[in-house]
Design a protein around this motif. Structure first.
Motif, PDB file in Angstrom:
ATOM      1  N   ILE A 214       0.736  -0.974   0.412  1.00 12.67           N
ATOM      2  CA  ILE A 214       0.113  -0.353  -0.002  1.00 12.67           C
ATOM      3  C   ILE A 214       1.050   1.587   0.404  1.00 12.67           C
ATOM      4  O   ILE A 214       1.497   1.016   0.984  1.00 12.67           O
ATOM      5  CB  ILE A 214      -0.753   0.010   1.310  1.00 12.67           C
ATOM      6  CG1 ILE A 214      -1.454  -1.417   1.374  1.00 12.67           C
ATOM      7  CG2 ILE A 214      -1.696   1.507   1.380  1.00 12.67           C
ATOM      8  CD1 ILE A 214      -2.032  -1.466   2.839  1.00 12.67           C
ATOM      9  N   LYS A 215       0.793   2.008  -0.979  1.00 14.73           N
ATOM     10  CA  LYS A 215       1.706   3.689  -1.456  1.00 14.73           C
ATOM     11  C   LYS A 215       0.721   4.224  -0.014  1.00 14.73           C
ATOM     12  O   LYS A 215       0.786   4.152   0.577  1.00 14.73           O
ATOM     13  CB  LYS A 215       1.558   3.694  -2.505  1.00 14.73           C
ATOM     14  CG  LYS A 215       2.121   5.308  -2.675  1.00 14.73           C
ATOM     15  CD  LYS A 215       1.864   5.344  -4.505  1.00 14.73           C
ATOM     16  CE  LYS A 215       2.714   6.628  -4.695  1.00 14.73           C
ATOM     17  NZ  LYS A 215       1.943   7.280  -6.422  1.00 14.73           N
ATOM     18  N   LYS A 216       2.606   5.017   0.333  1.00 10.11           N
ATOM     19  CA  LYS A 216       2.163   5.498   1.657  1.00 10.11           C
ATOM     20  C   LYS A 216       1.562   6.625   1.527  1.00 10.11           C
ATOM     21  O   LYS A 216       1.755   6.784   0.297  1.00 10.11           O
ATOM     22  CB  LYS A 216       4.038   6.312   2.167  1.00 10.11           C
ATOM     23  CG  LYS A 216       4.373   7.045   3.230  1.00 10.11           C
ATOM     24  CD  LYS A 216       5.388   7.659   4.086  1.00 10.11           C
ATOM     25  CE  LYS A 216       5.510   7.469   4.941  1.00 10.11           C
ATOM     26  NZ  LYS A 216       6.760   7.800   5.447  1.00 10.11           N
ATOM     27  N   GLY A 217       0.984   6.892   2.358  1.00  5.41           N
ATOM     28  CA  GLY A 217      -0.175   8.343   2.016  1.00  5.41           C
ATOM     29  C   GLY A 217      -1.644   7.129   1.819  1.00  5.41           C
ATOM     30  O   GLY A 217      -2.399   8.275   1.800  1.00  5.41           O
ATOM     31  N   GLU A 218      -1.581   6.661   0.891  1.00  4.48           N
ATOM     32  CA  GLU A 218      -3.058   5.743  -0.123  1.00  4.48           C
ATOM     33  C   GLU A 218      -4.241   5.073   1.789  1.00  4.48           C
ATOM     34  O   GLU A 218      -2.907   4.207   2.596  1.00  4.48           O
ATOM     35  CB  GLU A 218      -2.792   5.314  -0.637  1.00  4.48           C
ATOM     36  CG  GLU A 218      -2.146   5.960  -1.992  1.00  4.48           C
ATOM     37  CD  GLU A 218      -3.286   6.713  -2.550  1.00  4.48           C
ATOM     38  OE1 GLU A 218      -4.194   7.130  -2.178  1.00  4.48           O
ATOM     39  OE2 GLU A 218      -2.228   7.238  -4.065  1.00  4.48           O
ATOM     40  N   ILE A 219      -5.126   5.647   1.851  1.00  2.00           N
ATOM     41  CA  ILE A 219      -5.757   4.772   3.111  1.00  2.00           C
ATOM     42  C   ILE A 219      -6.548   4.079   1.673  1.00  2.00           C
ATOM     43  O   ILE A 219      -7.029   4.035   1.333  1.00  2.00           O
ATOM     44  CB  ILE A 219      -6.392   5.736   3.668  1.00  2.00           C
ATOM     45  CG1 ILE A 219      -5.416   7.129   3.523  1.00  2.00           C
ATOM     46  CG2 ILE A 219      -6.975   5.394   4.198  1.00  2.00           C
ATOM     47  CD1 ILE A 219      -5.446   7.836   4.740  1.00  2.00           C
ATOM     48  N   LEU A 220      -5.816   2.704   2.940  1.00  3.05           N
ATOM     49  CA  LEU A 220      -7.276   1.046   2.522  1.00  3.05           C
ATOM     50  C   LEU A 220      -7.799   0.459   4.089  1.00  3.05           C
ATOM     51  O   LEU A 220      -7.450   0.391   4.780  1.00  3.05           O
ATOM     52  CB  LEU A 220      -6.859  -0.001   1.969  1.00  3.05           C
ATOM     53  CG  LEU A 220      -6.981  -0.734   1.050  1.00  3.05           C
ATOM     54  CD1 LEU A 220      -7.744  -0.050  -0.218  1.00  3.05           C
ATOM     55  CD2 LEU A 220      -6.303  -1.450   0.647  1.00  3.05           C
ATOM     56  N   ASN A 221      -9.225   1.731   3.756  1.00  2.00           N
ATOM     57  CA  ASN A 221     -10.183   1.374   5.036  1.00  2.00           C
ATOM     58  C   ASN A 221     -10.182  -0.883   5.230  1.00  2.00           C
ATOM     59  O   ASN A 221     -10.005  -1.366   4.383  1.00  2.00           O
ATOM     60  CB  ASN A 221     -11.773   1.197   4.856  1.00  2.00           C
ATOM     61  CG  ASN A 221     -11.594   2.763   4.780  1.00  2.00           C
ATOM     62  OD1 ASN A 221     -10.697   3.498   5.876  1.00  2.00           O
ATOM     63  ND2 ASN A 221     -13.437   3.176   4.625  1.00  2.00           N
ATOM     64  N   SER A 222      -9.917  -0.919   6.314  1.00  2.00           N
ATOM     65  CA  SER A 222      -9.398  -2.544   7.046  1.00  2.00           C
ATOM     66  C   SER A 222     -10.200  -3.132   6.446  1.00  2.00           C
ATOM     67  O   SER A 222     -11.805  -2.688   7.107  1.00  2.00           O
ATOM     68  CB  SER A 222      -9.200  -2.562   8.591  1.00  2.00           C
ATOM     69  OG  SER A 222      -9.473  -3.523   8.836  1.00  2.00           O
ATOM     70  N   TYR A 223     -11.177  -4.487   6.009  1.00  5.24           N
ATOM     71  CA  TYR A 223     -12.214  -4.844   6.251  1.00  5.24           C
ATOM     72  C   TYR A 223     -12.115  -6.224   7.035  1.00  5.24           C
ATOM     73  O   TYR A 223     -13.974  -6.674   7.151  1.00  5.24           O
ATOM     74  CB  TYR A 223     -12.939  -5.741   4.938  1.00  5.24           C
ATOM     75  CG  TYR A 223     -12.002  -6.499   4.347  1.00  5.24           C
ATOM     76  CD1 TYR A 223     -13.102  -7.812   4.140  1.00  5.24           C
ATOM     77  CD2 TYR A 223     -10.587  -6.095   4.005  1.00  5.24           C
ATOM     78  CE1 TYR A 223     -12.119  -8.373   3.205  1.00  5.24           C
ATOM     79  CE2 TYR A 223     -10.245  -7.862   3.100  1.00  5.24           C
ATOM     80  CZ  TYR A 223     -11.426  -9.069   3.483  1.00  5.24           C
ATOM     81  OH  TYR A 223     -10.144 -10.180   2.649  1.00  5.24           O
TER      82      TYR A 223
END
Ligand code: PLP
Length: 374
Positions: A214-223
């Motif tokens: 996950i590229k630094k700064g990108e937010i990916l919500n945890s599922y």
């Protein structure tokens, strides 16, 4: 011990012995939970950090950009499904017709909850052309997901160009690189990738472990709800032994990438030359830029399933491009996506060679094919 020739390395690979040795201490005496504060957990915690650094260095990422998961399926599900969990107004995802089912079935799930998905068609050579993406992309697209290399025909995609088009329109870019990591050079920084899925058992690591970049700064919500492991992004007690095994296997493969590639291309050549010499009719699927060692061959008028079973009886493991049941022959979605005609699709087999295969084995595979097809 049973003697056989394993030529289905795109399905899974043999665990590297060095990786297996590296795993043992974490399964035996050093079994502490890496998240605990006492001194018994110091070593597993350090091992996790070192594994993260090793993996990051193999794809030119930062250690904190590597999140351990249970493998390719989980990483793919996470990216596709989490992309709908944001409050962004952009809801549409673009993917391709010939992705692995971990992507395609995740896309079906998000479509059912009202999130549109556009499926791009690859060329007959199995390439998703940048101009195809350019024709469909708009500023309303949230995520573009295109696999790095296809698992059935091996074609390697123009990831840098696809990524750049996505970014021009403000979309994030994910690639399912399960078949590519540990086999061809990948520099996430140079390519500009936002998310990348990988799985250890495809590069001589253990099964049931992988990672998501996950590229630094990108937010990916945890599922998955749970503990605060993996920077709070992926809950669950860390599988230290498998993570160490994965890092060891990846480092070893990445250190010998060129050597392994040359070896695999030479094995491919043996099989192709032998089929040509024997006058066997076939066509090879995929582009001129294909994963080393992956041969998708279509034999007109033949049945891939029958070839698989005949070779199995001779102790050789390969796979087909079509899944049969007793009544129907279902053509694989990948072969349909590249518009292969039914006759060729039914006659398709996939031979995927790995670093442990030898030239003697390549000759034995060729002998077997010539015997069955001649
Ligand atoms: N993506 C691709 C392209 C694959 O080839 C596979 C496995 O075959 C997966 C995802 C799933 O990976 P895993 O077996 O680690 O869940």
């Amino acid at each position: 011990m049973r003697q056989f020739i394993y030529a289905d390395n795109a399905a899974t690979t043999k665990l590297d012995e060095v990786a297996m040795e590296a795993m043992l201490p974490w399964l035996q005496e050093e079994y502490g939970n890496a998240s605990q504060p006492y001194s018994f957990s110091r070593k597993p915690k350090k091992a996790l950090q070192e594994a993260r650094e090793t993996i990051a260095s193999c794809i030119n990422a930062l250690p904190e950009e590597i999140i351990f998961t249970s493998g390719g399926t989980e990483s793919d599900n996470w990216v596709i499904k989490a992309s709908t969990l944001t409050d962004s107004k952009k809801r549409t995802t673009i993917t391709t017709e010939f992705e692995h089912h971990a992507i395609l079935n995740s896309c079906l799930t998000i479509e059912k909850s009202g999130n549109p998905v556009v499926y791009l068609k690859p060329t007959v050579d199995g390439i998703v052309l940048p101009e195809t993406l350019a024709n469909y992309i708009t500023d309303d697209i949230r995520l573009v997901s295109v696999m790095f290399a296809n698992n059935e025909i091996g074609s390697i995609q123009p990831i840098k160009e696809l990524c750049s088009i996505s970014h021009t329109h403000g979309a994030l870019f994910h690639t399912d690189a399960v078949q590519a990591v540990g086999h061809i050079e990948i520099d996430v920084h140079k390519l500009g990738i936002d998310f990348l899925s990988a799985s250890a058992h495809k590069f001589n690591g253990p099964k049931g472990i992988g990672f998501l970049y996950i590229k630094k700064g990108e937010i990916l919500n945890s599922y998955a709800d749970g503990g605060a492991q993996e920077f709070g992004k992926r809950a669950g007690t860390e599988n230290v032994a498998s993570i160490v095994g994965m890092a060891t296997a990846l480092k070893k493969n990445c250190d010998s990438l060129q050597k392994n590639k040359e070896h695999l291309y030479s094995l491919e050549k043996i099989i192709i030359n032998r089929l040509n010499e024997a006058g066997i009719h076939y066509s090879r699927n995929g582009s001129s830029n294909t994963l080393p060692g992956l041969l998708s061959l279509s034999f007109p008028g033949k049945d891939g399933e029958a070839i698989l079973h005949r070779l199995d009886l001779m102790g050789i493991c390969i796979s087909t491009g079509a899944a049969c049941d007793s009544k129907n022959t279902e053509i694989s979605h990948v072969l349909k996506a590249i518009n292969l005609n039914n006759d060729l699709a039914i006659g398709t087999v996939r031979i995927s060679l790995g670093k442990y295969n030898t030239s003697e084995e390549a000759n034995l595979i060729a002998n077997a094919l010539i015997k069955v097809l001649g």
